[in-house]
Design an enzyme around this catalytic site. Structure first.
Site, PDB file in Angstrom:
ATOM      1  N   HIS A  76      16.733  12.720  58.012  1.00 20.97           N
ATOM      2  CA  HIS A  76      15.331  12.896  58.400  1.00 20.97           C
ATOM      3  C   HIS A  76      15.081  12.541  59.861  1.00 20.97           C
ATOM      4  O   HIS A  76      14.434  13.291  60.596  1.00 20.97           O
ATOM      5  CB  HIS A  76      14.423  12.047  57.501  1.00 20.97           C
ATOM      6  CG  HIS A  76      14.299  12.580  56.117  1.00 20.97           C
ATOM      7  ND1 HIS A  76      13.493  11.997  55.155  1.00 20.97           N
ATOM      8  CD2 HIS A  76      14.887  13.647  55.499  1.00 20.97           C
ATOM      9  CE1 HIS A  76      13.588  12.679  54.032  1.00 20.97           C
ATOM     10  NE2 HIS A  76      14.426  13.666  54.204  1.00 20.97           N
ATOM     11  N   LYS A  94       9.318  12.265  52.472  1.00 18.80           N
ATOM     12  CA  LYS A  94       9.526  10.830  52.344  1.00 18.80           C
ATOM     13  C   LYS A  94      10.935  10.587  51.794  1.00 18.80           C
ATOM     14  O   LYS A  94      11.489  11.472  51.137  1.00 18.80           O
ATOM     15  CB  LYS A  94       8.436  10.205  51.469  1.00 18.80           C
ATOM     16  CG  LYS A  94       8.245  10.885  50.104  1.00 18.80           C
ATOM     17  CD  LYS A  94       9.328  10.504  49.128  1.00 18.80           C
ATOM     18  CE  LYS A  94       9.444  11.427  47.979  1.00 18.80           C
ATOM     19  NZ  LYS A  94      10.752  11.254  47.264  1.00 18.80           N
TER      20      LYS A  94
END
Length: 325
Positions: A76, A94
């Site tokens: 990420h 997330k």
């Protein structure tokens, strides 16, 4: 807003593709994957017009306004930073990064650019989350004495990437990040970890398959989160708040478009409320598009993500496990 998808991830159709069909002004315009053939299959299946041969190529596409990052946790930060450097807005799944140091690096890179960087805690954009937060913030329950949140579901396939330490896996990172975020939303301020206990994998004791953590809250209250991908608690998605005047109990705060229950008891009077809304992902994508258009609709910006990842790091440390790499 033209948005490109990094990776032909299983979550992308629900989180983005279907939502874009009902959110005005949003087009999923491109996809890239490590395997171009897989990206092409994804594009045909979901009507995405452009296939890029690499993540770098997609990020460099001048026709795209934004990038959606549904890659494994450990990737990420890398690709969010690359998108920011290319001048793209970012909707990142997330957990935002692998650890707090990476979250700080992303926050600092985004600062002053005018770009929208949003962590995809989709539940936070649903009317149910707004109602939950409002009950606490408006003092309906009095002073908050106790907050408990949970996110437990069964994932017994231990070869899954969500169990890989090198990809920042673990129950706290996947399921538990929801419980931590919801606890933070319902707390009168940022919680402090007091203890944590993990159940780990036999083949890799660095990886938690379940996690329980306890907290103190500003004002003297206490809190607890429970998270698991494989434990005796097979399914539990719940938030409970106890205050001096009453209680709030929410079953399935994470995806209230499916069966959920909201119960409020204040001064001895108990009532249930039916809080309706579109799917959480639709609310999230609409908020992202509006934020890109200049509205103040980003409820999960990088500052929030830094606080989130700092608390996750503290839980791992309290449990005696290494931070995610």
């Amino acid at each position: 807003m033209r948005i490109g998808v990094l990776g032909a991830a299983r979550i992308a159709p629900a989180a983005l593709i279907r939502s874009a069909r009902v959110v005005d002004g949003v087009e999923v315009a491109a996809v890239a994957a490590r395997d171009r053939g897989r990206a092409a299959t994804f594009a045909r299946r979901h009507g995405v017009p452009t296939v890029h041969g690499s993540y770098e190529e997609l990020i460099a596409d001048p026709t795209l306004d934004a990038v959606y990052v549904p890659l494994p946790n450990g990737l990420h930060a890398q690709w969010t930073l690359a998108a920011i450097a290319a001048g793209k807005h970012v909707l990142c799944e997330k957990p935002f990064t692998s650890n707090a140091a990476q979250a700080i690096a992303v926050r600092d890179a985004a600062a002053g650019t005018g770009l929208v960087v949003m962590e995809a805690f989709h539940y936070r954009y649903h009317p149910l989350a707004r109602r939950m937060a409002g009950v606490v913030r408006e003092g309906d329950l009095g002073a908050i004495e106790r907050v408990e949140t949970s996110m437990c579901f069964p994932l017994p396939r231990f070869s899954d990437i969500r169990y890989q330490y090198d990809l920042a896996g673990g129950a706290l990172m996947d399921a538990g990040c929801y419980a931590v975020h919801c606890l933070r939303m319902l707390s009168p301020g940022e919680p402090t970890v007091t203890a944590a206990q993990a159940m780990t994998l036999r083949r890799d004791p660095r990886v938690d398959r379940a996690m329980t953590a306890d907290f103190t809250l500003p004002g003297g209250g206490t809190g607890r989160i429970q998270a698991s991908m494989w434990s005796s608690t097979l399914l539990r998605i719940r938030a409970d708040v106890i205050g001096t005047r009453g209680t709030m109990a929410v079953v399935n705060y994470a995806s209230p478009q499916f069966p959920s229950r909201f119960t409020l008891t204040v001064d001895g009077r108990r009532r249930r409320e039916r809080i309706v809304g579109e799917p959480t992902y639709v609310h999230q994508l609409r908020a992202f598009a509006r934020a890109v258009a200049g509205e103040r609709t980003n409820l999960t910006p990088p500052d929030d993500s830094v606080a989130q990842m700092s608390l996750i790091d503290a839980i791992y440390s309290a449990a005696g496990l290494p931070l995610r790499p």
